[in-house]
Enzyme design. Structure first.
Site, PDB file in Angstrom:
ATOM      1  N   ALA A  65       0.856  -1.178   0.000  1.00 35.29           N
ATOM      2  CA  ALA A  65       0.000   0.000   0.000  1.00 35.29           C
ATOM      3  C   ALA A  65       0.898   1.236   0.000  1.00 35.29           C
ATOM      4  O   ALA A  65       2.042   1.178   0.461  1.00 35.29           O
ATOM      5  CB  ALA A  65      -0.882  -0.008   1.240  1.00 35.29           C
ATOM      6  N   GLY A 109       0.538  -5.079   0.784  1.00 34.28           N
ATOM      7  CA  GLY A 109      -0.628  -5.148  -0.096  1.00 34.28           C
ATOM      8  C   GLY A 109      -0.303  -5.788  -1.440  1.00 34.28           C
ATOM      9  O   GLY A 109      -1.188  -6.354  -2.088  1.00 34.28           O
ATOM     10  N   GLU A 112      -0.551  -9.395  -0.855  1.00 38.00           N
ATOM     11  CA  GLU A 112      -1.983  -9.677  -0.650  1.00 38.00           C
ATOM     12  C   GLU A 112      -2.749  -9.651  -1.973  1.00 38.00           C
ATOM     13  O   GLU A 112      -3.627 -10.475  -2.210  1.00 38.00           O
ATOM     14  CB  GLU A 112      -2.562  -8.658   0.345  1.00 38.00           C
ATOM     15  CG  GLU A 112      -1.975  -8.843   1.737  1.00 38.00           C
ATOM     16  CD  GLU A 112      -2.316  -7.706   2.686  1.00 38.00           C
ATOM     17  OE1 GLU A 112      -2.103  -6.530   2.315  1.00 38.00           O
ATOM     18  OE2 GLU A 112      -2.795  -7.979   3.787  1.00 38.00           O
ATOM     19  N   GLU A 132       4.460  -5.147   7.102  1.00 35.33           N
ATOM     20  CA  GLU A 132       3.694  -4.085   7.761  1.00 35.33           C
ATOM     21  C   GLU A 132       4.104  -3.891   9.209  1.00 35.33           C
ATOM     22  O   GLU A 132       4.016  -2.793   9.759  1.00 35.33           O
ATOM     23  CB  GLU A 132       2.188  -4.399   7.703  1.00 35.33           C
ATOM     24  CG  GLU A 132       1.571  -4.311   6.311  1.00 35.33           C
ATOM     25  CD  GLU A 132       1.556  -5.627   5.554  1.00 35.33           C
ATOM     26  OE1 GLU A 132       2.392  -6.514   5.862  1.00 35.33           O
ATOM     27  OE2 GLU A 132       0.722  -5.776   4.641  1.00 35.33           O
TER      28      GLU A 132
HETATM   29  N1  CO8 Z   1       4.608   3.217  -0.587  1.00 38.48           N
HETATM   30  C1  CO8 Z   1       5.002   4.373  -1.123  1.00 38.48           C
HETATM   31  N2  CO8 Z   1       6.192   4.527  -1.772  1.00 38.48           N
HETATM   32  C2  CO8 Z   1       6.974   3.453  -1.877  1.00 38.48           C
HETATM   33  C3  CO8 Z   1       6.624   2.195  -1.334  1.00 38.48           C
HETATM   34  C4  CO8 Z   1       5.369   2.100  -0.672  1.00 38.48           C
HETATM   35  N3  CO8 Z   1       4.911   0.939  -0.169  1.00 38.48           N
HETATM   36  N4  CO8 Z   1       7.607   1.324  -1.573  1.00 38.48           N
HETATM   37  C5  CO8 Z   1       8.555   1.999  -2.244  1.00 38.48           C
HETATM   38  N5  CO8 Z   1       8.186   3.299  -2.429  1.00 38.48           N
HETATM   39  C6  CO8 Z   1       8.918   4.361  -3.104  1.00 38.48           C
HETATM   40  C7  CO8 Z   1      10.062   4.855  -2.247  1.00 38.48           C
HETATM   41  O1  CO8 Z   1       9.597   5.785  -1.284  1.00 38.48           O
HETATM   42  C8  CO8 Z   1      10.953   5.453  -3.285  1.00 38.48           C
HETATM   43  O2  CO8 Z   1      10.432   6.716  -3.640  1.00 38.48           O
HETATM   44  P1  CO8 Z   1      11.410   8.026  -3.692  1.00 38.48           P
HETATM   45  O3  CO8 Z   1      12.390   7.695  -4.780  1.00 38.48           O
HETATM   46  O4  CO8 Z   1      10.475   9.124  -4.024  1.00 38.48           O
HETATM   47  O5  CO8 Z   1      12.044   8.109  -2.350  1.00 38.48           O
HETATM   48  C9  CO8 Z   1      10.776   4.536  -4.485  1.00 38.48           C
HETATM   49  O6  CO8 Z   1       9.552   3.851  -4.269  1.00 38.48           O
HETATM   50  C10 CO8 Z   1      11.871   3.497  -4.607  1.00 38.48           C
HETATM   51  O7  CO8 Z   1      11.952   2.811  -3.373  1.00 38.48           O
HETATM   52  P2  CO8 Z   1      13.344   2.597  -2.610  1.00 38.48           P
HETATM   53  O8  CO8 Z   1      14.291   3.729  -2.878  1.00 38.48           O
HETATM   54  O9  CO8 Z   1      13.031   2.316  -1.186  1.00 38.48           O
HETATM   55  O10 CO8 Z   1      13.882   1.288  -3.371  1.00 38.48           O
HETATM   56  P3  CO8 Z   1      14.865   0.189  -2.777  1.00 38.48           P
HETATM   57  O11 CO8 Z   1      15.224  -0.671  -3.963  1.00 38.48           O
HETATM   58  O12 CO8 Z   1      15.938   0.795  -1.988  1.00 38.48           O
HETATM   59  O13 CO8 Z   1      13.966  -0.674  -1.758  1.00 38.48           O
HETATM   60  C11 CO8 Z   1      11.970  -1.854  -1.066  1.00 38.48           C
HETATM   61  C12 CO8 Z   1      12.881  -1.426  -2.243  1.00 38.48           C
HETATM   62  C13 CO8 Z   1      12.720  -2.848  -0.158  1.00 38.48           C
HETATM   63  C14 CO8 Z   1      10.746  -2.522  -1.653  1.00 38.48           C
HETATM   64  C15 CO8 Z   1      11.578  -0.608  -0.236  1.00 38.48           C
HETATM   65  O14 CO8 Z   1      11.088   0.384  -1.117  1.00 38.48           O
HETATM   66  C16 CO8 Z   1      10.518  -0.869   0.805  1.00 38.48           C
HETATM   67  O15 CO8 Z   1      10.820  -1.426   1.849  1.00 38.48           O
HETATM   68  N6  CO8 Z   1       9.270  -0.443   0.516  1.00 38.48           N
HETATM   69  C17 CO8 Z   1       8.173  -0.549   1.468  1.00 38.48           C
HETATM   70  C18 CO8 Z   1       7.693  -1.976   1.591  1.00 38.48           C
HETATM   71  C19 CO8 Z   1       6.572  -2.043   2.613  1.00 38.48           C
HETATM   72  O16 CO8 Z   1       6.760  -1.781   3.783  1.00 38.48           O
HETATM   73  N7  CO8 Z   1       5.381  -2.454   2.143  1.00 38.48           N
HETATM   74  C20 CO8 Z   1       4.218  -2.569   2.999  1.00 38.48           C
HETATM   75  C21 CO8 Z   1       3.422  -1.313   2.914  1.00 38.48           C
HETATM   76  S1  CO8 Z   1       2.112  -1.294   4.095  1.00 38.48           S
HETATM   77  C22 CO8 Z   1       0.907  -2.215   3.371  1.00 38.48           C
HETATM   78  O17 CO8 Z   1       1.029  -2.745   2.297  1.00 38.48           O
HETATM   79  C23 CO8 Z   1      -0.358  -2.318   4.187  1.00 38.48           C
HETATM   80  C24 CO8 Z   1      -1.273  -3.325   3.565  1.00 38.48           C
HETATM   81  C25 CO8 Z   1      -2.681  -2.952   3.793  1.00 38.48           C
HETATM   82  C26 CO8 Z   1      -3.554  -3.405   2.651  1.00 38.48           C
HETATM   83  C27 CO8 Z   1      -3.021  -2.937   1.329  1.00 38.48           C
HETATM   84  C28 CO8 Z   1      -3.981  -3.114   0.203  1.00 38.48           C
HETATM   85  C29 CO8 Z   1      -3.516  -2.542  -1.066  1.00 38.48           C
END
Ligand code: CO8
Length: 258
Positions: A65, A109, A112, A132
């Site tokens: 998400a 998400g 999921e 999460e």
């Molecule tokens: N939301 C918003 N932006 C994101 C997300 C995200 N989940 N994941 C990555 N991005 C963005 C980063 O902020 C970054 O943007 P910017 O360049 O503007 O800073 C860009 O994507 C590239 O990401 P990274 O620089 O972090 O890339 P890396 O290769 O270093 O890392 C990762 C990749 C490991 C995937 C890392 O981006 C990460 O950990 N992302 C978050 C993963 C996460 O925690 N996901 C769970 C989110 S919570 C959730 O899903 C709740 C579920 C509820 C239901 C959902 C239904 C849809």
């Protein structure tokens, strides 16, 4: 309908829906989830479509998400908005088969969403996780429920409590994905599987999906009863006559969805 966060292509009876927010690793924001649900519903109602493939980019199926969008929300906001529950309900209502073709990250998400599809074909680059817990929340679109049904309690607890990622091989061993292929071959494999499904009678692929899904909702004896009723009903179709006649006549069946 013109979409901004997804790309939809229909070819040879297969609709391919590609999540397309590359700058955010396909993070699932309100717009993307709305467009995805609309595209799935369009495909479900389109006579030309017999199977659907949902995919992302090489780097990310979807990294969860959209954390930026969620971060400022409060309880009352998410309670009334109920975005993920509504998304879950809309995707669960799709009756045509859906394959998730997953390369790169399928987190939160994203994992999921992949699990809401009917089966997952993964690239060897795929990484699945429910991280999460690192954000001070828990999974919100089935990550504690569907993942447990896919991989069992121990691994689901591990994933949901530690937030660690599972690679494609582990995901295949655990039963989360049906096949793992080299990343370059992901779409060929997914489209090949979709084509195979598209060749069948749509009546039977939709009935088979409904019957398998029933196994998640009911007891074994009720599920077997449901299957038996659907199985018997297939004998009222022309496609049953055609499928069995074609076998006996040693020719390819020509199904007409009747
Ligand atoms: N939301 C918003 N932006 C994101 C997300 C995200 N989940 N994941 C990555 N991005 C963005 C980063 O902020 C970054 O943007 P910017 O360049 O503007 O800073 C860009 O994507 C590239 O990401 P990274 O620089 O972090 O890339 P890396 O290769 O270093 O890392 C990762 C990749 C490991 C995937 C890392 O981006 C990460 O950990 N992302 C978050 C993963 C996460 O925690 N996901 C769970 C989110 S919570 C959730 O899903 C709740 C579920 C509820 C239901 C959902 C239904 C849809």
């Amino acid at each position: 309908m013109a979409f901004e966060t997804i790309i939809v292509e229909i070819e040879d009876h297969v609709a391919v829906i590609k999540l397309n927010r590359p700058d955010a690793l396909n993070a699932l924001n309100t717009q993307l989830l709305g467009e995805l649900c609309s595209a799935l519903e369009d495909a479900d109602g389109n006579d030309k479509v017999r199977c659907i493939v949902v995919t992302g980019s090489d780097k990310a199926f979807a990294a969860g998400a959209d954390i930026k969008e969620m971060s400022e929300k409060g309880f009352v906001g998410v309670f009334f908005e109920n975005l993920f529950a509504r998304t879950n309900d809309r995707i669960s209502a799709i009756r045509k088969p859906i394959i998730a073709a997953v390369g790169g990250y399928a987190l939160g998400g994203g994992c999921e969403l992949a699990m809401m599809c009917d089966f997952i074909i993964a690239a060897d680059s795929a990484k699945f996780g429910q991280p999460e817990i690192n954000l001070g929340v828990i999974a919100g679109m089935g990550g504690t429920q569907r993942l447990t049904r896919y991989v069992g309690k121990s691994k689901s607890m591990d994933m949901n409590l530690t937030g660690r990622f599972m690679d494609a091989d582990e995901a295949e061993r655990a039963g989360l994905v049906s096949r793992v292929v080299p990343a370059k071959k992901l779409m060929d494999e997914a489209l090949g599987a979709a084509q195979k499904i598209a060749e069948k009678s749509l009546l039977t692929t939709m009935a088979a999906k409904e019957a398998v899904d029933r196994s998640f909702e009911t007891t074994l004896s009720e599920g077997i009863l449901f299957e038996r009723r659907v199985f018997h009903s297939m004998f009222a179709t022309e496609d049953q006559k055609e499928g069995m006649a074609a076998f006996l006549e040693k020719r390819q069946a020509q199904f007409r969805d009747k």
